[in-house]
Design a protein around this motif. Structure first.
Motif, PDB file in Angstrom:
ATOM      1  N   ASP A  80       8.093   3.853   1.954  1.00  0.00           N
ATOM      2  CA  ASP A  80       9.153   5.112   2.178  1.00  0.00           C
ATOM      3  C   ASP A  80       9.301   5.941   0.943  1.00  0.00           C
ATOM      4  O   ASP A  80       8.873   5.276  -0.117  1.00  0.00           O
ATOM      5  CB  ASP A  80      10.461   4.382   2.595  1.00  0.00           C
ATOM      6  CG  ASP A  80      11.052   3.677   1.681  1.00  0.00           C
ATOM      7  OD1 ASP A  80      11.981   4.316   1.120  1.00  0.00           O
ATOM      8  OD2 ASP A  80      10.706   2.359   1.735  1.00  0.00           O
ATOM      9  N   GLU A  81       9.773   6.978   1.109  1.00  0.00           N
ATOM     10  CA  GLU A  81       9.995   7.781  -0.255  1.00  0.00           C
ATOM     11  C   GLU A  81      10.875   7.440  -1.460  1.00  0.00           C
ATOM     12  O   GLU A  81      10.620   7.564  -2.571  1.00  0.00           O
ATOM     13  CB  GLU A  81      10.328   9.495   0.346  1.00  0.00           C
ATOM     14  CG  GLU A  81       9.163  10.198   0.950  1.00  0.00           C
ATOM     15  CD  GLU A  81       9.225   9.762   2.561  1.00  0.00           C
ATOM     16  OE1 GLU A  81      10.088   8.798   2.959  1.00  0.00           O
ATOM     17  OE2 GLU A  81       8.653  10.358   3.163  1.00  0.00           O
TER      18      GLU A  81
ATOM     19  N   GLU B 111       0.875  -1.194   0.157  1.00  0.00           N
ATOM     20  CA  GLU B 111      -0.032   0.034  -0.045  1.00  0.00           C
ATOM     21  C   GLU B 111       0.985   1.258  -0.009  1.00  0.00           C
ATOM     22  O   GLU B 111       1.961   1.267   0.832  1.00  0.00           O
ATOM     23  CB  GLU B 111      -0.882   0.054   1.294  1.00  0.00           C
ATOM     24  CG  GLU B 111      -1.983  -1.042   1.048  1.00  0.00           C
ATOM     25  CD  GLU B 111      -2.886  -1.158   2.432  1.00  0.00           C
ATOM     26  OE1 GLU B 111      -3.144  -0.284   2.828  1.00  0.00           O
ATOM     27  OE2 GLU B 111      -3.241  -2.281   2.711  1.00  0.00           O
ATOM     28  N   LEU B 112       0.557   2.180  -0.841  1.00  0.00           N
ATOM     29  CA  LEU B 112       1.558   3.365  -1.086  1.00  0.00           C
ATOM     30  C   LEU B 112       1.787   4.173   0.282  1.00  0.00           C
ATOM     31  O   LEU B 112       2.773   4.712   0.411  1.00  0.00           O
ATOM     32  CB  LEU B 112       0.837   4.312  -2.190  1.00  0.00           C
ATOM     33  CG  LEU B 112       0.802   3.720  -3.551  1.00  0.00           C
ATOM     34  CD1 LEU B 112       0.339   4.792  -4.476  1.00  0.00           C
ATOM     35  CD2 LEU B 112       2.002   2.965  -4.017  1.00  0.00           C
ATOM     36  N   ASP B 113       0.763   4.361   0.947  1.00  0.00           N
ATOM     37  CA  ASP B 113       0.689   4.980   2.308  1.00  0.00           C
ATOM     38  C   ASP B 113       1.938   4.404   3.150  1.00  0.00           C
ATOM     39  O   ASP B 113       2.252   5.060   4.151  1.00  0.00           O
ATOM     40  CB  ASP B 113      -0.716   4.981   3.053  1.00  0.00           C
ATOM     41  CG  ASP B 113      -0.719   5.924   4.058  1.00  0.00           C
ATOM     42  OD1 ASP B 113       0.122   7.268   3.796  1.00  0.00           O
ATOM     43  OD2 ASP B 113      -1.259   5.845   5.240  1.00  0.00           O
ATOM     44  N   TYR B 114       2.327   3.131   3.057  1.00  0.00           N
ATOM     45  CA  TYR B 114       3.184   2.448   3.927  1.00  0.00           C
ATOM     46  C   TYR B 114       4.480   2.693   3.377  1.00  0.00           C
ATOM     47  O   TYR B 114       5.423   1.952   4.165  1.00  0.00           O
ATOM     48  CB  TYR B 114       2.739   1.138   4.184  1.00  0.00           C
ATOM     49  CG  TYR B 114       1.300   1.082   5.229  1.00  0.00           C
ATOM     50  CD1 TYR B 114       1.516   1.265   6.486  1.00  0.00           C
ATOM     51  CD2 TYR B 114       0.183   0.955   4.555  1.00  0.00           C
ATOM     52  CE1 TYR B 114       0.316   1.078   7.392  1.00  0.00           C
ATOM     53  CE2 TYR B 114      -0.873   0.968   5.318  1.00  0.00           C
ATOM     54  CZ  TYR B 114      -1.005   1.037   6.917  1.00  0.00           C
ATOM     55  OH  TYR B 114      -1.856   1.045   7.608  1.00  0.00           O
TER      56      TYR B 114
END
Length: 201
Positions: A187-188, A182-185
């Motif tokens: 890192d950049e 999931e994108l929200d979890y």
């Protein structure tokens, strides 16, 4: 400082178990107690397996894998593609790729990564033997399956330069969003890599 609650033999067992990756003193105590409780069904077979492993396990002279054969089982497998060579940092990485069963290629274990801060240079890794294998001319693609760390990427760049004058394609594993991620979890750095490596849908 707590008093010792068991004899020196058991304490020695706990100390040795605590040296294993992932086992601290507390986990080592639990493992030792479990072995002691199940000593009839676990201790003897484990001791025998460790003795056999100590006597028979060797490092493959071709790829650097560990096995009881030299060349190892993977290097002897004629169903593998001899033109594709996957370069990994450690035997653990080789085993992980084999579990994924994504390709049937040959391997080359470096034995670590270049790390100037830790005093690990090119001569400390299996780089000369990698160049020798590629120089024989059978290999057409070298897949750099190294970790996405600074040292891993430094090593990948070094290998790319090392093999530049050979007629061989050099590729690396894709970096980005993991399957089920999931994108929200993320890192950049992982997100940025995924954007750069985007593909057609």
């Amino acid at each position: 400082m707590g008093e010792r609650v068991s004899g020196p033999e058991i304490e020695r067992l706990i100390q040795l178990l605590a040296r294993l990756p992932g086992l601290g003193p507390r986990s080592a105590r639990r493992a030792a107690l479990h072995l002691i409780r199940k000593r009839e069904e676990l201790f003897a077979p484990l001791t025998e397996a460790m003795q056999v492993a100590r006597e028979k396990i060797v490092t493959c002279s071709v790829c650097g894998n560990v096995d009881t054969l030299d060349p190892c089982t993977i290097c002897r497998d004629e169903r593998r593609d001899p033109a594709t060579l996957v370069v990994v940092e450690t035997v653990a990485d080789l085993w992980a790729l084999e579990r994924a069963a994504a390709l049937r290629a040959c391997y080359h274990v470096l034995g670590g990564t270049l790390s100037p801060l830790d005093g690990v240079g090119p001569k400390d890794l299996n780089l000369a033997s990698l160049a020798e294998r590629v120089a024989r001319g059978e290999i057409r693609e070298v897949i750099l399956a190294v970790n996405a760390t600074v040292d891993g990427q430094t090593t990948a760049h070094y290998i790319t330069d090392l093999l530049a004058h050979f007629n061989v394609k050099t590729t690396r594993l894709a970096h980005g969003v993991p399957v089920g991620g999931e994108l929200d979890y993320l890192d950049e750095g992982t997100l940025a890599a995924a954007i750069r490596a985007r593909t057609d849908f």
